[in-house]
Design a protein around this motif. Structure first.
Motif, mmCIF file in Angstrom:
data_model
loop_
_atom_site.group_PDB
_atom_site.id
_atom_site.type_symbol
_atom_site.label_atom_id
_atom_site.label_comp_id
_atom_site.label_asym_id
_atom_site.label_seq_id
_atom_site.Cartn_x
_atom_site.Cartn_y
_atom_site.Cartn_z
ATOM 1 N N GLU A 10 0.931 -1.377 0.004
ATOM 2 C CA GLU A 10 -0.111 -0.017 -0.035
ATOM 3 C C GLU A 10 0.975 1.398 0.132
ATOM 4 O O GLU A 10 1.986 1.354 0.613
ATOM 5 C CB GLU A 10 -0.785 0.108 1.180
ATOM 6 C CG GLU A 10 -1.886 -1.092 1.597
ATOM 7 C CD GLU A 10 -2.392 -1.059 2.783
ATOM 8 O OE1 GLU A 10 -2.397 0.046 3.448
ATOM 9 O OE2 GLU A 10 -3.325 -2.047 3.198
ATOM 10 N N TRP A 11 0.366 2.336 -0.616
ATOM 11 C CA TRP A 11 1.120 3.588 -0.488
ATOM 12 C C TRP A 11 0.252 4.831 -0.503
ATOM 13 O O TRP A 11 -0.736 4.908 -1.042
ATOM 14 C CB TRP A 11 1.941 3.585 -2.016
ATOM 15 C CG TRP A 11 3.001 4.699 -2.012
ATOM 16 C CD1 TRP A 11 2.954 5.948 -2.845
ATOM 17 C CD2 TRP A 11 4.224 4.730 -1.544
ATOM 18 N NE1 TRP A 11 4.158 6.563 -2.481
ATOM 19 C CE2 TRP A 11 4.712 6.024 -1.587
ATOM 20 C CE3 TRP A 11 4.833 4.002 -0.567
ATOM 21 C CZ2 TRP A 11 6.041 6.565 -1.327
ATOM 22 C CZ3 TRP A 11 6.209 4.273 -0.199
ATOM 23 C CH2 TRP A 11 6.732 5.554 -0.530
ATOM 24 N N ASP A 12 0.734 5.749 0.337
ATOM 25 C CA ASP A 12 -0.186 6.956 0.900
ATOM 26 C C ASP A 12 0.274 8.070 0.225
ATOM 27 O O ASP A 12 0.678 8.861 0.775
ATOM 28 C CB ASP A 12 -0.302 6.701 2.162
ATOM 29 C CG ASP A 12 -0.657 5.778 3.100
ATOM 30 O OD1 ASP A 12 -1.544 4.925 2.535
ATOM 31 O OD2 ASP A 12 -0.221 5.341 4.120
ATOM 32 N N GLY A 13 -0.040 8.232 -1.329
ATOM 33 C CA GLY A 13 0.314 9.509 -1.763
ATOM 34 C C GLY A 13 1.359 9.402 -3.058
ATOM 35 O O GLY A 13 1.478 8.583 -3.342
ATOM 36 N N GLY A 14 2.249 10.567 -2.893
ATOM 37 C CA GLY A 14 3.390 10.849 -3.884
ATOM 38 C C GLY A 14 4.578 10.293 -3.521
ATOM 39 O O GLY A 14 4.654 9.504 -2.394
#
Length: 149
Positions: A10-14
Motif C-alpha cells: 500500500e502507498w499513501d500519496g506521492g
C-alpha cells in the motif's frame, strides 16, 4: 518446480509519502530514505536489496560450510551497499559482503583455506546474487580466524 512469493503493498500519496509491505513474515513500513529526500519511515528498497543479498549470501555460506564439515564456532556478516546519485538518478553500484568466520580451536590450516574458498564461492551460489549479477558489482572480503578458547 517453481516456488511463488507474494508481496502486498500500500502507498499513501506521492513520492515522499509512506507505505506498507507484507510478504510472508516480512511486514514493515516503507518510504524513500531521508538521505535521498524521502520521509525516512520504515525501510526502503535500497536496504531491502542489501538485506536480500546479505541474508541469501549468509544462509548459502552457512549451508556450504555445514556440508563441507567445517568446524565453525561463529559466523557473522557485515554487508555494504553503495548507491550512486548522479543528476538525480539513483543507481545501485555495488554490494560488498564481509563475513567473519571463527573456526573452532582445533581447525586446521586446510579448514581455514576451505572456509576462504567457500566464502568466495557462496556469492555465486546465492540466488539473489545471481539475479543481480551484471547489474551490481559484488565482492566478498572474508576474515577467517580460529577461536582461542
Amino acid at each position: 518446480m517453481n516456488h511463488s512469493f507474494i508481496l502486498k503493498a500500500e502507498w499513501d500519496g506521492g513520492r515522499n509519502s509512506e507505505g506498507r509491505i507484507e510478504a510472508g513474515q516480512l511486514k514493515t513500513a516503507i518510504s524513500i530514505p531521508k538521505e535521498m529526500g524521502g520521509a525516512g519511515i520504515g525501510t526502503n528498497p535500497d536496504e531491502m536489496l542489501l538485506g536480500a543479498a546479505a541474508t541469501c549470501y549468509l544462509i548459502t555460506l552457512a549451508a556450504m560450510m555445514e556440508r563441507g564439515g567445517l568446524p565453525v564456532e561463529k559466523l557473522t556478516l557485515e554487508s555494504e551497499g553503495i548507491v550512486d546519485v548522479t543528476n538525480n538518478i539513483f543507481t545501485y553500484v555495488s554490494i560488498a559482503h564481509k563475513p567473519h568466520i571463527i573456526l573452532k580451536p582445533d581447525a586446521s590450516e586446510q579448514d581455514i583455506n576451505h572456509a576462504r574458498r567457500l566464502a568466495e564461492k557462496a556469492e555465486g551460489s546465492c540466488m539473489i546474487s545471481r539475479a543481480i549479477a551484471g547489474n551490481v558489482s559484488l565482492s566478498t572480503q572474508p576474515i577467517i580466524e580460529k577461536s582461542l578458547a
